[in-house]
Design a protein around this motif. Structure first.
Motif, PDB file in Angstrom:
ATOM      1  N   ASN A   1       3.975   2.245  -2.014  1.00 29.70           N
ATOM      2  CA  ASN A   1       3.920   0.754  -1.734  1.00 29.70           C
ATOM      3  C   ASN A   1       5.381   0.386  -1.437  1.00 29.70           C
ATOM      4  OD1 ASN A   1       1.087   0.033  -2.189  1.00 29.70           O
ATOM      5  ND2 ASN A   1       1.463   0.728  -4.577  1.00 29.70           N
ATOM      6  N   THR A   2       5.594  -0.186  -0.226  1.00 31.58           N
ATOM      7  CA  THR A   2       6.847  -0.596   0.231  1.00 31.58           C
ATOM      8  C   THR A   2       7.221  -2.097   0.016  1.00 31.58           C
ATOM      9  OG1 THR A   2       5.990  -1.123   2.386  1.00 31.58           O
ATOM     10  CG2 THR A   2       6.984   1.035   1.998  1.00 31.58           C
ATOM     11  N   SER A   3       6.316  -2.834  -0.538  1.00 34.54           N
ATOM     12  CA  SER A   3       6.444  -4.278  -0.812  1.00 34.54           C
ATOM     13  C   SER A   3       5.750  -4.566  -2.278  1.00 34.54           C
ATOM     14  CB  SER A   3       5.735  -5.185   0.149  1.00 34.54           C
ATOM     15  OG  SER A   3       6.124  -6.649  -0.214  1.00 34.54           O
ATOM     16  N   ALA A   4       6.870  -5.213  -3.094  1.00 34.09           N
ATOM     17  CA  ALA A   4       6.330  -5.734  -4.304  1.00 34.09           C
ATOM     18  C   ALA A   4       5.255  -6.804  -4.045  1.00 34.09           C
ATOM     19  CB  ALA A   4       7.545  -6.043  -5.414  1.00 34.09           C
ATOM     20  N   GLY A   5       5.305  -7.812  -3.174  1.00 34.27           N
ATOM     21  CA  GLY A   5       4.841  -9.021  -2.912  1.00 34.27           C
ATOM     22  C   GLY A   5       3.555  -8.900  -2.047  1.00 34.27           C
ATOM     23  N   GLU A   6       3.567  -8.036  -1.186  1.00 30.56           N
ATOM     24  CA  GLU A   6       2.720  -8.007  -0.053  1.00 30.56           C
ATOM     25  C   GLU A   6       1.550  -6.671  -0.346  1.00 30.56           C
ATOM     26  OE1 GLU A   6       1.682  -9.827   2.650  1.00 30.56           O
ATOM     27  OE2 GLU A   6       3.170 -11.092   1.797  1.00 30.56           O
ATOM     28  N   ARG A   7       0.302  -7.057  -0.664  1.00 28.87           N
ATOM     29  CA  ARG A   7      -0.635  -5.947  -0.642  1.00 28.87           C
ATOM     30  C   ARG A   7      -0.863  -5.206   0.669  1.00 28.87           C
ATOM     31  NH1 ARG A   7      -5.751  -4.548  -3.941  1.00 28.87           N
ATOM     32  NH2 ARG A   7      -7.058  -4.346  -2.109  1.00 28.87           N
ATOM     33  N   GLY A   8      -0.999  -3.741   0.726  1.00 34.38           N
ATOM     34  CA  GLY A   8      -1.246  -3.186   2.007  1.00 34.38           C
ATOM     35  C   GLY A   8       0.061  -2.721   2.741  1.00 34.38           C
TER      36      GLY A   8
END
Length: 199
Positions: free
Chosen positions: A104-111
Motif C-alpha cells: 500500500n503506497t498511501s496511508a489515506g487513499e484506498r487502492g
C-alpha cells in the motif's frame, strides 16, 4: 443531519454520473471526428497513409502534437499498470491466484498499491513484445488482434453471466451474444490476415 448527508451523497453521486456521461459523450464525439477527419484526409491525399494523424497538423504544430501524444502514451501506460495491479489484487482476494506481495503506497487513499511481481511481469512482457515485433507498424497490427480478442472474451463472459448470474436459458444467452460474436469474428478474421506480414 443524516438525511441531509445522504441527500448530499446522492447529489454527489448523481453529479458524478452526469459528469462521467458528458465526458464520455465528449470523448466519443472527439474520437469519431478525429477518425473521420483522418479518413477524409487519407481519401483526399493517399500519400499521407504512412502517418495520417501527425500529417493532419500544420508543420508548426508537429512538435506540440508529438509531445501531446507522448503524454497520452504515458497516461495510457499508467492505466495499464493500475489495471494490472487492481485485477491481480482482486484475483488474489478471490483465491484465483496465489498470495502475492501487495504494498500500500498511501496511508489515506484506498487502492493505491504496488505489486513488485506484477511489475516485473509487465516489464518482461514489454521487452518480449519489443524484441518480437521490432517496429511500431507490426505492433499496431498485433494490437488489432488483441483488441478483437478482448472483445470476443467479453462476449463469452456475457454469455457466462447470462447463464449463471441472470439464470437465462442457453438459447436466450446465445441469442444475446451471437450478434456480437459474429461481428467480432469477422473483425478477427480480417485482422488475422495481417499476421503473416509481421503483425
Amino acid at each position: 443531519g443524516l438525511d441531509a448527508a445522504n441527500e448530499g451523497g446522492n447529489i454527489e453521486a448523481l453529479a458524478d454520473l452526469l459528469f462521467s456521461k458528458y465526458v464520455f459523450a465528449f470523448e466519443a464525439t472527439s474520437a469519431l471526428l478525429i477518425t473521420g477527419a483522418i479518413g477524409a484526409m487519407v481519401l483526399a491525399h493517399p500519400e499521407t497513409t504512412g502517418n495520417p494523424f501527425f500529417m493532419m497538423a500544420p508543420d508548426m504544430l508537429q512538435i506540440p502534437l508529438v509531445i501531446l501524444a507522448t503524454l497520452a502514451t504515458i497516461v495510457a501506460s499508467q492505466a495499464v499498470i493500475t489495471g494490472a495491479y487492481s485485477l491481480t489484487q482482486q484475483a488474489v482476494q478471490l483465491g484465483l491466484l496465489p498470495r502475492l506481495q501487495i504494498v500500500n503506497t498511501s496511508a489515506g487513499e484506498r487502492g493505491q498499491i504496488y505489486m513488485p511481481q506484477i511489475n516485473y511481469l509487465l516489464l518482461a512482457g514489454v521487452v518480449v513484445l519489443v524484441l518480437t515485433f521490432r517496429s511500431s507498424s507490426a505492433l499496431a497490427s498485433a494490437y488489432g488482434v488483441s483488441v478483437i480478442g478482448t472483445m470476443i472474451t467479453s462476449s463469452l463472459l456475457i454469455f457466462i453471466a447470462a447463464r449463471r448470474v441472470w439464470k437465462k436459458s442457453v438459447w436466450l444467452s446465445a441469442l444475446i451474444v451471437a450478434p456480437f460474436l459474429i461481428v467480432e469474428s469477422v473483425f478477427l478474421a480480417s485482422n488475422m490476415l495481417k499476421l503473416p506480414s509481421g503483425g
